[in-house]
Motif scaffolding. Structure first.
Motif, PDB file in Angstrom:
ATOM      1  N   MET A   1       0.919  -1.043   0.014  1.00  9.80           N
ATOM      2  CA  MET A   1       0.061   0.084  -0.030  1.00  9.80           C
ATOM      3  C   MET A   1       0.793   1.222   0.001  1.00  9.80           C
ATOM      4  O   MET A   1       1.862   1.538   0.874  1.00  9.80           O
ATOM      5  CB  MET A   1      -0.768   0.113   1.362  1.00  9.80           C
ATOM      6  N   ARG A   2       0.384   2.142  -0.881  1.00  9.13           N
ATOM      7  CA  ARG A   2       1.205   3.472  -0.817  1.00  9.13           C
ATOM      8  C   ARG A   2       0.449   4.354   0.046  1.00  9.13           C
ATOM      9  O   ARG A   2      -0.476   4.825  -0.242  1.00  9.13           O
ATOM     10  CB  ARG A   2       1.172   3.941  -2.191  1.00  9.13           C
ATOM     11  N   VAL A   3       1.400   4.992   1.097  1.00  8.96           N
ATOM     12  CA  VAL A   3       0.892   5.937   2.024  1.00  8.96           C
ATOM     13  C   VAL A   3       1.707   7.218   1.790  1.00  8.96           C
ATOM     14  O   VAL A   3       2.706   7.232   2.000  1.00  8.96           O
ATOM     15  CB  VAL A   3       1.111   5.247   3.492  1.00  8.96           C
ATOM     16  N   ILE A   4       0.822   8.397   1.993  1.00 10.15           N
ATOM     17  CA  ILE A   4       1.657   9.693   1.878  1.00 10.15           C
ATOM     18  C   ILE A   4       1.065  10.204   3.209  1.00 10.15           C
ATOM     19  O   ILE A   4       0.053  10.400   3.514  1.00 10.15           O
ATOM     20  CB  ILE A   4       1.281  10.555   0.817  1.00 10.15           C
ATOM     21  N   VAL A   5       2.062  10.517   4.302  1.00  6.78           N
ATOM     22  CA  VAL A   5       1.822  11.078   5.400  1.00  6.78           C
ATOM     23  C   VAL A   5       2.215  12.870   5.023  1.00  6.78           C
ATOM     24  O   VAL A   5       3.366  12.914   5.034  1.00  6.78           O
ATOM     25  CB  VAL A   5       2.774  10.619   6.456  1.00  6.78           C
ATOM     26  N   SER A   6       1.085  13.259   5.556  1.00  2.00           N
ATOM     27  CA  SER A   6       1.358  14.717   5.277  1.00  2.00           C
ATOM     28  C   SER A   6       1.094  15.300   6.874  1.00  2.00           C
ATOM     29  O   SER A   6       0.331  15.041   7.561  1.00  2.00           O
ATOM     30  CB  SER A   6       0.119  15.464   4.650  1.00  2.00           C
ATOM     31  N   GLN A   7       2.145  16.328   7.222  1.00  2.00           N
ATOM     32  CA  GLN A   7       1.907  17.309   8.315  1.00  2.00           C
ATOM     33  C   GLN A   7       1.370  18.734   8.131  1.00  2.00           C
ATOM     34  O   GLN A   7       1.707  19.354   7.255  1.00  2.00           O
ATOM     35  CB  GLN A   7       2.891  17.131   9.199  1.00  2.00           C
ATOM     36  N   GLY A   8       0.717  19.166   9.098  1.00  2.00           N
ATOM     37  CA  GLY A   8       0.441  20.854   9.025  1.00  2.00           C
ATOM     38  C   GLY A   8       1.519  21.439   9.717  1.00  2.00           C
ATOM     39  O   GLY A   8       1.987  22.414   9.339  1.00  2.00           O
ATOM     40  N   PHE A   9       2.555  20.728  10.529  1.00  4.52           N
ATOM     41  CA  PHE A   9       3.534  21.640  11.145  1.00  4.52           C
ATOM     42  C   PHE A   9       4.763  20.613  11.663  1.00  4.52           C
ATOM     43  O   PHE A   9       5.865  20.739  11.362  1.00  4.52           O
ATOM     44  CB  PHE A   9       3.101  22.274  12.426  1.00  4.52           C
ATOM     45  N   SER A  10       4.390  19.597  12.529  1.00  2.07           N
ATOM     46  CA  SER A  10       5.567  18.800  13.005  1.00  2.07           C
ATOM     47  C   SER A  10       5.973  17.831  12.499  1.00  2.07           C
ATOM     48  O   SER A  10       5.230  16.419  12.306  1.00  2.07           O
ATOM     49  CB  SER A  10       4.841  18.235  14.530  1.00  2.07           C
ATOM     50  N   ASN A  11       7.394  17.601  11.795  1.00  2.00           N
ATOM     51  CA  ASN A  11       7.728  16.477  11.270  1.00  2.00           C
ATOM     52  C   ASN A  11       8.073  15.414  12.185  1.00  2.00           C
ATOM     53  O   ASN A  11       8.088  14.389  11.921  1.00  2.00           O
ATOM     54  CB  ASN A  11       9.381  17.121  10.512  1.00  2.00           C
ATOM     55  N   ILE A  12       8.365  15.659  13.197  1.00  4.27           N
ATOM     56  CA  ILE A  12       8.817  14.421  14.096  1.00  4.27           C
ATOM     57  C   ILE A  12       7.766  13.557  14.446  1.00  4.27           C
ATOM     58  O   ILE A  12       7.795  12.320  14.324  1.00  4.27           O
ATOM     59  CB  ILE A  12       9.444  14.966  15.721  1.00  4.27           C
ATOM     60  N   LYS A  13       6.378  13.963  14.874  1.00  4.71           N
ATOM     61  CA  LYS A  13       5.407  13.062  14.936  1.00  4.71           C
ATOM     62  C   LYS A  13       5.276  12.551  13.608  1.00  4.71           C
ATOM     63  O   LYS A  13       4.673  11.198  13.469  1.00  4.71           O
ATOM     64  CB  LYS A  13       4.146  13.979  15.356  1.00  4.71           C
ATOM     65  N   CYS A  14       5.278  12.929  12.391  1.00  4.15           N
ATOM     66  CA  CYS A  14       4.935  12.406  11.137  1.00  4.15           C
ATOM     67  C   CYS A  14       6.019  11.523  10.714  1.00  4.15           C
ATOM     68  O   CYS A  14       5.773  10.388  10.193  1.00  4.15           O
ATOM     69  CB  CYS A  14       4.695  13.485  10.177  1.00  4.15           C
ATOM     70  N   TRP A  15       7.372  11.699  11.117  1.00  2.00           N
ATOM     71  CA  TRP A  15       8.353  10.586  10.836  1.00  2.00           C
ATOM     72  C   TRP A  15       8.269   9.414  11.653  1.00  2.00           C
ATOM     73  O   TRP A  15       8.229   8.175  11.061  1.00  2.00           O
ATOM     74  CB  TRP A  15       9.581  11.117  11.307  1.00  2.00           C
TER      75      TRP A  15
END
Length: 131
Positions: free
Chosen positions: A1-15
């Motif tokens: 499955m291809r997943v794109i994770v986008s954040q409004g601000f915080s890269n740490i949470k999204c990584w």
């Protein structure tokens, strides 16, 4: 499955989210909010958006992409009226077009259901520290 994770601000949470999806065998990558807006519905099987900072405005997003969108809201009780659209209205937009909203805080789910009814596509997804 291809997943794109986008954040409004915080890269740490999204990584951390990208890492979790990849460990589960999915092909996940990190994108910013503008990348999410520019992506087509065919660019991913799932768009996981972590709302933080300035938030997302899904009003102009095509419904085909919203059907593949999961929105995680961690602090709606602070942002449900300050933004345009507010977090509550954003959750409703995503839900109405077939996406799903996850709330970290139980009081936010209670407020959303009181405001929009039980048909809203929303679930509790607490932070690991809250379990």
């Amino acid at each position: 499955m291809r997943v794109i994770v986008s954040q409004g601000f915080s890269n740490i949470k999204c990584w951390c989210v990208v890492d979790a999806f990849n460990r589960l065998g999915h092909n996940a990558s990190l994108a910013n909010r503008d990348d999410y807006y520019a992506a087509s519905a065919n660019d991913a099987d799932l768009f996981y958006c972590h709302d933080s900072g300035d938030g997302f405005d899904f009003r102009q997003t095509h419904s085909a992409k919203l059907k593949k969108t999961a929105l995680f809201l961690s602090d709606s009780r602070f942002n449900y009226v300050q933004r345009n659209p507010g977090d509550d209205d954003t959750a409703k937009i995503v839900s109405d077009d077939g996406g799903w909203c996850f709330q970290a805080q139980t009081p936010d789910i209670v407020r959303l259901r009181a405001k929009f009814g039980d048909g809203l596509r929303v679930s509790h997804l607490p932070f690991a520290a809250d379990i």
